[in-house]
Enzyme design. Structure first.
Site, PDB file in Angstrom:
ATOM      1  N   LYS A 192     -71.453  24.998 -21.198  1.00  0.00           N
ATOM      2  CA  LYS A 192     -71.923  24.285 -22.393  1.00  0.00           C
ATOM      3  C   LYS A 192     -73.247  23.594 -22.079  1.00  0.00           C
ATOM      4  O   LYS A 192     -73.424  23.010 -21.014  1.00  0.00           O
ATOM      5  CB  LYS A 192     -70.882  23.247 -22.843  1.00  0.00           C
ATOM      6  CG  LYS A 192     -69.647  23.892 -23.471  1.00  0.00           C
ATOM      7  CD  LYS A 192     -68.690  22.851 -23.991  1.00  0.00           C
ATOM      8  CE  LYS A 192     -67.376  23.464 -24.421  1.00  0.00           C
ATOM      9  NZ  LYS A 192     -67.358  24.008 -25.770  1.00  0.00           N
ATOM     10  N   HIS A 250     -61.065  21.988 -17.541  1.00  0.00           N
ATOM     11  CA  HIS A 250     -62.230  21.426 -18.231  1.00  0.00           C
ATOM     12  C   HIS A 250     -62.446  19.940 -17.912  1.00  0.00           C
ATOM     13  O   HIS A 250     -63.548  19.522 -17.574  1.00  0.00           O
ATOM     14  CB  HIS A 250     -62.089  21.572 -19.752  1.00  0.00           C
ATOM     15  CG  HIS A 250     -61.810  22.973 -20.203  1.00  0.00           C
ATOM     16  ND1 HIS A 250     -62.350  24.071 -19.589  1.00  0.00           N
ATOM     17  CD2 HIS A 250     -61.047  23.469 -21.214  1.00  0.00           C
ATOM     18  CE1 HIS A 250     -61.938  25.178 -20.210  1.00  0.00           C
ATOM     19  NE2 HIS A 250     -61.145  24.829 -21.193  1.00  0.00           N
TER      20      HIS A 250
HETATM   21  C1  BG6 Z   1     -59.601  26.524 -23.940  1.00  0.00           C
HETATM   22  C2  BG6 Z   1     -58.199  26.058 -24.187  1.00  0.00           C
HETATM   23  O1  BG6 Z   1     -59.833  26.705 -22.576  1.00  0.00           O
HETATM   24  O2  BG6 Z   1     -60.517  25.561 -24.446  1.00  0.00           O
HETATM   25  C3  BG6 Z   1     -57.971  25.837 -25.672  1.00  0.00           C
HETATM   26  O3  BG6 Z   1     -57.288  27.024 -23.699  1.00  0.00           O
HETATM   27  C4  BG6 Z   1     -59.010  24.890 -26.226  1.00  0.00           C
HETATM   28  O4  BG6 Z   1     -56.660  25.327 -25.922  1.00  0.00           O
HETATM   29  C5  BG6 Z   1     -60.412  25.349 -25.852  1.00  0.00           C
HETATM   30  O5  BG6 Z   1     -58.857  24.865 -27.630  1.00  0.00           O
HETATM   31  C6  BG6 Z   1     -61.449  24.318 -26.235  1.00  0.00           C
HETATM   32  O6  BG6 Z   1     -62.728  24.860 -26.046  1.00  0.00           O
HETATM   33  P1  BG6 Z   1     -63.960  24.356 -26.908  1.00  0.00           P
HETATM   34  O7  BG6 Z   1     -65.121  25.102 -26.363  1.00  0.00           O
HETATM   35  O8  BG6 Z   1     -63.637  24.697 -28.336  1.00  0.00           O
HETATM   36  O9  BG6 Z   1     -64.040  22.877 -26.703  1.00  0.00           O
END
Ligand code: BG6
Length: 498
Positions: A192, A250
């Site tokens: 990101k 994350h």
């Molecule tokens: C994914 C998860 O890795 O990341 C999901 O498995 C989540 O559950 C998603 O919704 C969120 O990603 P972003 O880029 O939409 O924040």
């Protein structure tokens, strides 16, 4: 190759021709993220002629039907993008399909072998958009057929396993076929734009580093709130939960980037060496501290922006104790962060979609202004990852004009939308191209993944008791009240905007 946007095209780093095999090509991740990402890179002129994009999945389907499926899903997920039939026809030249049941021992891989034949010297990507249980078997099959050519790279979608042991098994099995330098473990948060900017913000501005420590920082908050529910992914999600799905990867990656020491350079391993020191410094959460320092929650029915939505158990079709929300108080046990709590929270079906890091600085030692001038708020640096990407430094100022001394809490505001006009690519576009360019910096090394699991395993086993049931929360709220209490107890509060 097509180049419609000269301004973007001129900034693109050219890549060498490559072939990519997407296993799980008819799944949600491939159709919603990976194939659209490749389409966007093609549209911007970065996919060289001669690249093959090969979808592999169980379903029997013709090449033409696959191309139509990819286009139809694209149009559903990106209704605002107006791409004509010509674009799809041209992009379709790159797309191929092969029906392959990778889970079956005696599947016939010859169709895939034929599609790859002649490309032995090209860069070759195997993207496993598959459940982690298949990572080992698919790698073994790739090796058994000699498809792991010198330039082959394997891309593993998270989660890498569901605990430390299963992650080690996967890493061992994949490591028998691919060397570590050819294994790309994706955490798309690292792709990101705003996450990449974290290191630039910290280490290219002399202002921050001197105050980025326990002497000046009171605490740090990391919030990743989503409005989406588990929905169609509920049966997968139920085997995972928020801790495994969001925190293990994350959120810990964000924590590492915020807490790590300055690397000597931007080399992939230099950065990963610093991140792993943070993971190893995380204070273990034990059964004793878990009841105090962790919260589990699960959404019930409710409403998001006025629209009624069902509860998690209804989506799943059965009762469950899997958490869709978690909040944690975490300590990084090292010199820089001694005594500084990191509060983490993430949840689905929250009031609003918001990913944010808040660095809250200590209050001034002595208040000069009289109480009637107004409340003295702490200085906060708010890094908004999504949406409304930007950085705000919240400061106390004097309200200008007559009327005596009145204080106002206002932001110095760097809004991405106002400052940068360009469309910035989705994280998957960046990480896919980073694999092609062989840039390992955006990917997790084996030891990082395992160190993260080791710490998470401690929480999972602490939760494996009757003392830690999920607290209910209504969809469309900030999560269970226990999430607020976790921080209130320390006389602090979640920062929810001005
Ligand atoms: C994914 C998860 O890795 O990341 C999901 O498995 C989540 O559950 C998603 O919704 C969120 O990603 P972003 O880029 O939409 O924040």
């Amino acid at each position: 190759m097509k180049n419609t946007e000269a301004s973007i095209g001129s900034k693109l780093l050219p890549v060498d021709p490559f072939d990519i095999v997407v296993f799980g090509a008819t799944g949600d991740l491939a159709l919603r993220k990976l194939l659209p990402a490749l389409f966007h890179r093609w549209r911007d002129g970065q996919i060289p002629d001669g690249c093959k994009i090969i979808g592999a999945a169980r379903a029997e389907m013709s090449r033409a039907d696959f191309i139509t499926t990819v286009e139809e899903h694209y149009r559903t997920f990106f209704p605002e993008e107006k791409n004509g039939a010509d674009d799809w026809k041209a992009f379709g030249e790159h797309l191929h399909y092969c029906a392959l049941d990778v889970a079956s021992q005696d599947a016939d891989w010859s169709a895939l072998e034929n599609l790859l034949a002649g490309g032995e010297d090209k860069i070759r990507l195997f993207y496993l958009a598959l459940p982690p249980g298949l990572f080992g078997p698919v790698s073994t099959n790739i090796g058994a057929r000699g498809l792991n050519t010198a330039q082959a790279r394997i891309v593993l979608e998270k989660p890498i396993g569901h605990d430390l042991n299963s992650a080690r098994e996967i890493n061992n099995a994949v490591g028998k076929v691919f060397p570590e330098k050819s294994i790309f473990r994706i955490d798309h948060y690292l792709g990101k734009e705003t996450v990449q900017n974290l290191l630039i913000l910290r280490f290219t501005n002399s202002l921050f580093e001197p105050v980025w420590n326990a002497n000046v920082v009171d605490h740090i908050q990391i919030t990743v709130a989503e409005t989406v529910g588990a929905g169609k992914r509920a049966s997968y999600y139920d085997t995972s939960g928020a801790l495994r799905d969001m925190v293990q990867n994350h959120m810990l990656q964000l924590l590492c980037l915020v807490a790590m020491e300055p690397p000597n350079d931007f080399g992939a391993d230099t950065i990963r060496d610093e991140k792993i020191k943070v993971l190893r410094a995380l204070k273990p959460i034990t059964p004793k501290t878990a009841t105090r320092d962790t919260v589990r929650g699960q959404y019930r029915d409710g409403a998001i922006s006025g629209t009624a939505v069902p509860g998690y158990a209804d989506e799943l079709g059965k009762p469950s104790d899997t958490e869709t929300f978690t909040a944690l108080k975490v300590h990084v046990d090292n010199w820089r962060w001694s005594g500084v709590p990191f509060y983490l929270r993430t949840g689905k079906r929250m009031k609003e979609r918001r990913s944010e890091i808040v660095i809250q600085f200590k209050r001034v030692a002595h208040a000069l202004t009289p109480p009637e001038a107004g409340h003295l708020h702490p200085t906060r640096l708010v890094i908004r990852l999504q949406p409304d990407e930007g950085v705000k430094l919240l400061l106390m100022t004097k309200d200008p004009g007559p009327g005596g001394m009145r204080l106002r809490y206002v932001p110095l505001n760097l809004s991405y939308a106002d400052t940068f006009c360009a469309r910035y690519p989705d994280a998957y576009e960046r990480v896919l191209m980073a694999v092609v360019r062989n840039d390992l910096g955006l990917f997790m090394r084996r030891d990082e993944v395992e160190a993260a699991w080791k710490w998470i395993d401690g929480i999972l086993s602490a939760w494996n008791t009757d003392d830690m049931p999920c607290q209910p929360y209504a969809a469309g709220t900030d999560g269970p009240t226990q999430g607020a209490m976790l921080i209130d107890r320390d006389n602090r509060e979640w920062f929810d905007g001005l």
